[in-house]
Design an enzyme around this catalytic site. Sequence first.
Site, PDB file in Angstrom:
ATOM      1  N   ASP A  66       1.327  10.240   3.451  1.00 38.70           N
ATOM      2  CA  ASP A  66       2.006  11.164   4.357  1.00 38.70           C
ATOM      3  C   ASP A  66       1.015  12.210   4.844  1.00 38.70           C
ATOM      4  O   ASP A  66       0.986  13.337   4.364  1.00 38.70           O
ATOM      5  CB  ASP A  66       3.175  11.819   3.613  1.00 38.70           C
ATOM      6  CG  ASP A  66       4.125  12.501   4.577  1.00 38.70           C
ATOM      7  OD1 ASP A  66       3.985  12.276   5.797  1.00 38.70           O
ATOM      8  OD2 ASP A  66       4.993  13.250   4.108  1.00 38.70           O
TER       9      ASP A  66
ATOM     10  N   CYS B  88      39.847  27.044  29.456  1.00 39.31           N
ATOM     11  CA  CYS B  88      39.492  27.354  28.064  1.00 39.31           C
ATOM     12  C   CYS B  88      38.055  27.887  28.002  1.00 39.31           C
ATOM     13  O   CYS B  88      37.130  27.240  28.502  1.00 39.31           O
ATOM     14  CB  CYS B  88      39.630  26.089  27.219  1.00 39.31           C
ATOM     15  SG  CYS B  88      38.911  26.239  25.580  1.00 39.31           S
TER      16      CYS B  88
ATOM     17  N   LYS C 253      11.100   2.789   2.889  1.00 39.99           N
ATOM     18  CA  LYS C 253      11.334   4.206   2.604  1.00 39.99           C
ATOM     19  C   LYS C 253      12.582   4.345   1.758  1.00 39.99           C
ATOM     20  O   LYS C 253      13.292   3.382   1.532  1.00 39.99           O
ATOM     21  CB  LYS C 253      11.528   4.961   3.916  1.00 39.99           C
ATOM     22  CG  LYS C 253      10.315   4.926   4.798  1.00 39.99           C
ATOM     23  CD  LYS C 253      10.578   5.743   6.021  1.00 39.99           C
ATOM     24  CE  LYS C 253       9.286   6.004   6.755  1.00 39.99           C
ATOM     25  NZ  LYS C 253       9.498   6.898   7.876  1.00 39.99           N
TER      26      LYS C 253
ATOM     27  N   CYS D 185      41.148  28.941  23.074  1.00 39.73           N
ATOM     28  CA  CYS D 185      42.070  29.527  24.054  1.00 39.73           C
ATOM     29  C   CYS D 185      43.511  29.594  23.572  1.00 39.73           C
ATOM     30  O   CYS D 185      44.357  30.185  24.232  1.00 39.73           O
ATOM     31  CB  CYS D 185      41.999  28.754  25.365  1.00 39.73           C
ATOM     32  SG  CYS D 185      42.671  27.090  25.217  1.00 39.73           S
TER      33      CYS D 185
ATOM     34  N   CYS E 210      44.276  25.178  20.461  1.00 39.87           N
ATOM     35  CA  CYS E 210      42.824  25.274  20.611  1.00 39.87           C
ATOM     36  C   CYS E 210      42.299  26.543  19.948  1.00 39.87           C
ATOM     37  O   CYS E 210      42.847  27.623  20.181  1.00 39.87           O
ATOM     38  CB  CYS E 210      42.475  25.272  22.099  1.00 39.87           C
ATOM     39  SG  CYS E 210      40.727  25.585  22.394  1.00 39.87           S
TER      40      CYS E 210
ATOM     41  N   TYR F 207      -7.365   2.435   5.687  1.00 35.31           N
ATOM     42  CA  TYR F 207      -6.542   1.262   5.375  1.00 35.31           C
ATOM     43  C   TYR F 207      -6.448   0.197   6.460  1.00 35.31           C
ATOM     44  O   TYR F 207      -5.745  -0.782   6.286  1.00 35.31           O
ATOM     45  CB  TYR F 207      -5.128   1.686   4.974  1.00 35.31           C
ATOM     46  CG  TYR F 207      -4.419   2.513   6.026  1.00 35.31           C
ATOM     47  CD1 TYR F 207      -4.327   3.881   5.889  1.00 35.31           C
ATOM     48  CD2 TYR F 207      -3.868   1.920   7.152  1.00 35.31           C
ATOM     49  CE1 TYR F 207      -3.691   4.651   6.840  1.00 35.31           C
ATOM     50  CE2 TYR F 207      -3.231   2.679   8.111  1.00 35.31           C
ATOM     51  CZ  TYR F 207      -3.145   4.046   7.954  1.00 35.31           C
ATOM     52  OH  TYR F 207      -2.525   4.796   8.903  1.00 35.31           O
TER      53      TYR F 207
ATOM     54  N   LYS G 299       2.328   4.533   1.431  1.00 39.46           N
ATOM     55  CA  LYS G 299       2.409   5.037   2.797  1.00 39.46           C
ATOM     56  C   LYS G 299       2.053   6.518   2.732  1.00 39.46           C
ATOM     57  O   LYS G 299       2.875   7.354   2.363  1.00 39.46           O
ATOM     58  CB  LYS G 299       3.814   4.839   3.361  1.00 39.46           C
ATOM     59  CG  LYS G 299       3.911   5.182   4.827  1.00 39.46           C
ATOM     60  CD  LYS G 299       5.232   4.705   5.388  1.00 39.46           C
ATOM     61  CE  LYS G 299       5.374   5.064   6.849  1.00 39.46           C
ATOM     62  NZ  LYS G 299       5.065   6.454   7.192  1.00 39.46           N
TER      63      LYS G 299
ATOM     64  N   CYS H 181      41.694  19.686  24.135  1.00 41.84           N
ATOM     65  CA  CYS H 181      42.267  20.892  24.726  1.00 41.84           C
ATOM     66  C   CYS H 181      42.250  20.620  26.221  1.00 41.84           C
ATOM     67  O   CYS H 181      41.191  20.402  26.803  1.00 41.84           O
ATOM     68  CB  CYS H 181      41.406  22.114  24.398  1.00 41.84           C
ATOM     69  SG  CYS H 181      41.850  23.541  25.413  1.00 41.84           S
TER      70      CYS H 181
ATOM     71  N   GLU I 108       0.845  -1.193   0.000  1.00 41.81           N
ATOM     72  CA  GLU I 108       0.000   0.000   0.000  1.00 41.81           C
ATOM     73  C   GLU I 108       0.880   1.243   0.000  1.00 41.81           C
ATOM     74  O   GLU I 108       1.961   1.216   0.564  1.00 41.81           O
ATOM     75  CB  GLU I 108      -0.860   0.025   1.281  1.00 41.81           C
ATOM     76  CG  GLU I 108      -1.618  -1.251   1.502  1.00 41.81           C
ATOM     77  CD  GLU I 108      -2.034  -1.443   2.968  1.00 41.81           C
ATOM     78  OE1 GLU I 108      -2.185  -0.431   3.681  1.00 41.81           O
ATOM     79  OE2 GLU I 108      -2.195  -2.594   3.385  1.00 41.81           O
TER      80      GLU I 108
HETATM   81  S1  IVH Z   1      -0.219   0.462   8.703  1.00 42.73           S
HETATM   82  C1  IVH Z   1      -0.127  -1.738  12.527  1.00 42.73           C
HETATM   83  N1  IVH Z   1      -0.621   1.435   6.325  1.00 42.73           N
HETATM   84  O1  IVH Z   1       2.460   5.550   8.497  1.00 42.73           O
HETATM   85  C2  IVH Z   1      -0.325  -1.028  11.245  1.00 42.73           C
HETATM   86  N2  IVH Z   1       0.232   2.877   7.988  1.00 42.73           N
HETATM   87  O2  IVH Z   1       4.415   4.586  11.262  1.00 42.73           O
HETATM   88  C3  IVH Z   1       0.517   0.165  11.198  1.00 42.73           C
HETATM   89  N3  IVH Z   1       0.559   5.170   7.224  1.00 42.73           N
HETATM   90  O3  IVH Z   1       1.550   7.235  10.981  1.00 42.73           O
HETATM   91  C4  IVH Z   1       0.125   1.154  10.216  1.00 42.73           C
HETATM   92  N4  IVH Z   1      -0.105   4.864   5.176  1.00 42.73           N
HETATM   93  O4  IVH Z   1      -0.581   6.174  10.005  1.00 42.73           O
HETATM   94  C5  IVH Z   1      -0.196   1.696   7.574  1.00 42.73           C
HETATM   95  N5  IVH Z   1      -1.039   2.165   4.189  1.00 42.73           N
HETATM   96  C6  IVH Z   1      -0.640   2.415   5.416  1.00 42.73           C
HETATM   97  C7  IVH Z   1      -0.214   3.694   5.818  1.00 42.73           C
HETATM   98  C8  IVH Z   1       0.224   3.879   7.121  1.00 42.73           C
HETATM   99  C9  IVH Z   1       0.351   5.740   6.042  1.00 42.73           C
HETATM  100  C10 IVH Z   1       1.105   5.882   8.385  1.00 42.73           C
HETATM  101  C11 IVH Z   1       0.564   5.503   9.703  1.00 42.73           C
HETATM  102  C12 IVH Z   1       1.660   5.902  10.640  1.00 42.73           C
HETATM  103  C13 IVH Z   1       2.868   5.700   9.820  1.00 42.73           C
HETATM  104  C14 IVH Z   1       3.581   4.438  10.230  1.00 42.73           C
END
Ligand code: IVH
Length: 718
Positions: A150, A471, A354, A451, A448, A262, A148, A466, A146
Site C-alpha cells: 500500500d 416544499c 482484498k 414543509c 414532510c 515487482y 499488495k 412530498c 505477492e
Molecule cells: S501488479 C498489471 N503487484 O496495487 C499488473 N500491483 O491496482 C498490475 N500493487 O497501484 C499490478 N503491490 O501499484 C501488482 N505485488 C503487486 C502490487 C501491486 C501493490 C499496487 C499497484 C496498483 C494497485 C493495483
Amino acid sequence: MDPETPTPETAAETAETGAQESAPAEATGEDLEQIRQRIEHLRELVRYHQYRYYVLDDPIISDAEFDALFLELQELEEKYPQFRTPDSPTVRVGGFVSDRFRRVRHPVPVLSLANAFNEEELRAWRQRILRLLPEERRGELAYTVEPKFDGLTVVLHYDHGLFVLGATRGDGEVGEDITPNLRTVRSLPLRIPVGDVKMEPPARLVVRGEAYVDVADFQEFNRRQAERGERTFANPRNFAAGSLRQLDSSVTAQRPIKLWVYQILVVEGAENPPRSQWEAFDYLRNLGFPVCPENRHYQDSQFDELVEYVVHWHELRDRLPYEIDGVVVKVDSFELQEMLGYTGKDPRWAIAYKSGGEEVVTTLLDIQVNVGRTGVITPVAVLEPVEIGGVIVKSATLHNEDYIRELDIRIGDKVLVTRAGGVIPKVLRPIKELRTGQERIWRMPTTCPSCGQPLVRPPGEVAVYCVNNACPAQLVRRVEHFVSRGAMDIRGFGSKQAELFTAKGFIKNLADIYRLPWDEILKLEGYGPKRVENLRQAVEESKNRPVHRLLFGLGIRFVGSVVAELIVQHFPSLYRLMDASEEEMAAIEGIGPKIAQSIAQYFSLEPNRQLIRELDSLGVRVEEPEAEVKEERPKPFAGLRFVITGTLPHFTRNEAIAFIEDRGGKVTSSVSRSTDYVVVGENPGSKLAKAQALGVKTITEEELLALAREREQANADS
Ligand code: IVH
C-alpha cells in the site's frame, strides 16, 4: 481545484447515501435512466476522489470506500454497456497527472487490477482462466502470490544499467517525473547490477515497484511533526506519496522511503530474459533490486493451498512492518499471461484479493428522513459512530420503508453494518438476540419534515413523496440540481449558496436565480465584491446554455440529460414542448410512455408553465435557434470493429478509442475474423501478427484519420 467538483461534504454524503440495490436485469426505460444517472454520478465521485488521492495527496474516504464506488461503477458499466463512455475513469488506468512535475509517457500502460473480495470470487477467477486457456496449455498453469503493497507506484527506467528516469504512475499512460526524489531512496539501485555481480545489464529495463514507508517510521515522523506543530499525514501511504512528490528532493532525502520492485514493464537486450513472474523475481533480485521475500509460488494443483493462504492474508499483514491492503495473485508464465490478455484496464491474468468487507455491530440511535429533489423521502440510519476499516461511520442508508419493515429494524437496535464491495455503508440487519425490549418500531412520517405537508406513497411504488412543490427542502435540492454542472453549470454556486439564498428568501422558485438581489448578497458575511461579481457573471453566462441543459435542470422526473437532449432534438422550443401531447412525445424513439407522462404532467401545472415564461423574459434561452437543431447523420464508423496495437504517433490509446467510439465504431482488445481494422503503431504486439495471419486489414493512425474523413464525406453525400 475546479470549483464545480463535488465538495467533500456532498461527495461524502453521496458516498454514504448513494448505495442502491443492484439493478434488475430487465430494466425499464425509466430504470435505465436512473441507472445512467447513477453511473454519471459515480464517475464524478470517482474522479473527484482520485483527484484528492493522486493530486492533493489528501483523500477523504478510505481505499475500501473508493474501491466500493469504483466497483459499483465498473459493474454497472459492464451490465449496461450502452452507457460506457471513453472518458469514464474505469477506462483510464487510474490517477491524475498534476502540472507540478514534467510529464512522462510510460512505454506501456501501467495497468491496475481487478479485485476479488471473497473465496468464491477468487475461485471464479481461476475458472475463467481455465476456460480461456487452450486445453493443452492448462497443465502449465502456476501462480505467484505477492503482498499488495500500500504505497505509491513508481516506474523506474534503466539505460544500460544506469537509472535514468523515475516516474509516478499518474493516469497509467502519463506519469510525473520524480527522478531526483527517487534518487534519494536508499534501496533503489542507481546502477545495476549492484556490487560485483558478473552479469551484463540489459540494454533497456523498465520496472514497476511500490515505494512505501514502514508503519513505525511513519508514526515516529508524525509524532515529531505533531510536537513541532507541523503537518502530519493520515497514513503511511500518504506519507510516502507526499514525500516523493516534494519539489525539493532534499526534503525527500530526510524521509524513510523504501521500495519493493515487482514487475518488468520492458526488457530489451537481456542475455537470459525471465519467462515468468517467478523468474522475474530472481532476475530482479540478482540485478540488485529489492524484491519482497514474502512472494510465493503455487502450482495450479495446489490452488486449495493458495486459497487458504490468500483468504488469511491478514495474518501476513499482521506480521509485516509495512502496510499491505491485500495480496495479488498472478498467472506465473508470461506466455500464458499474454494469451489471457486484458479487459480494459485490468489484466485477466492477475487479481487483487482484498478484505471481504468488514461487518461491525453498532447501535441504531435514530432514523431520520431526507427529502430529495423530486420529493422522494429516504430513511437514513443515525448510528453510534463506529470505525469500519479505518473510517468512522455515522450514518447509513436504509433505502425505503419496506426495507426497514421487512428486516424489522427498530430504533435502539444493535445493528450489523458493512461497507462491503459495491455498497457503502449499509445496515445489514438488526441483531434481535440483543434486544432489551426498549427498542421502538419506526414508522414513516405521514408529513414532510421540511414543509409539514402530507406525504404520499403512489400505488405500486416503494418510495414515499412530498408532493408539495413549494416544499423548502425540495426547493434547495432543485436549486442545487439546476445550477449543477450537467445542468446550467453556474460556477461558484453550490449547495451552500442554494441553502443560504433560499433560507434568506431570495429564491422562491428557480427563476429567482436570475433575479438575485446582489446588493443584499453583498451584505452577507463572506460575500465580498469580487466573489459577488464572479457569481453574478456566472449566473449571467448560464442564460445561454443549450436548451437541453435547461430542460434537464428543471428536474422533471425521469428526464435525465440524455432524455433531455433527445427531446430537445425533436422539440427545440420549450414552448412547443409545453403544448405537446403525451403521444407526440412518446413517438420519439427512446422516450417511453412513463417519461412522456411525467413531462406532460409537469407542464400541466400552471406554475411550471409560468416558470418557462419567466425564465424566457429574464433572458434565459428556452428555444434553440432552428439552424442549430442537429440532424442525425449516420456515424462514419458505425458497424466497424477496430483493434489498436502499439504506440500511436499522436493519439494516446484512450484518445484513439474515443476517436473511434465517437464515430460509432467499436474497439475490442483482441483480433478475430470479425475485426475490420487493426490500427498499428510503434512496437506493435502480437496482435499485428494475428491480424496478418487472419488477413485483417492493418492501418496507421494517419490512415485511420483518412478513413474517418472519407466515410464522413460519403455519408454527407448520400
Ligand atoms: S501488479 C498489471 N503487484 O496495487 C499488473 N500491483 O491496482 C498490475 N500493487 O497501484 C499490478 N503491490 O501499484 C501488482 N505485488 C503487486 C502490487 C501491486 C501493490 C499496487 C499497484 C496498483 C494497485 C493495483
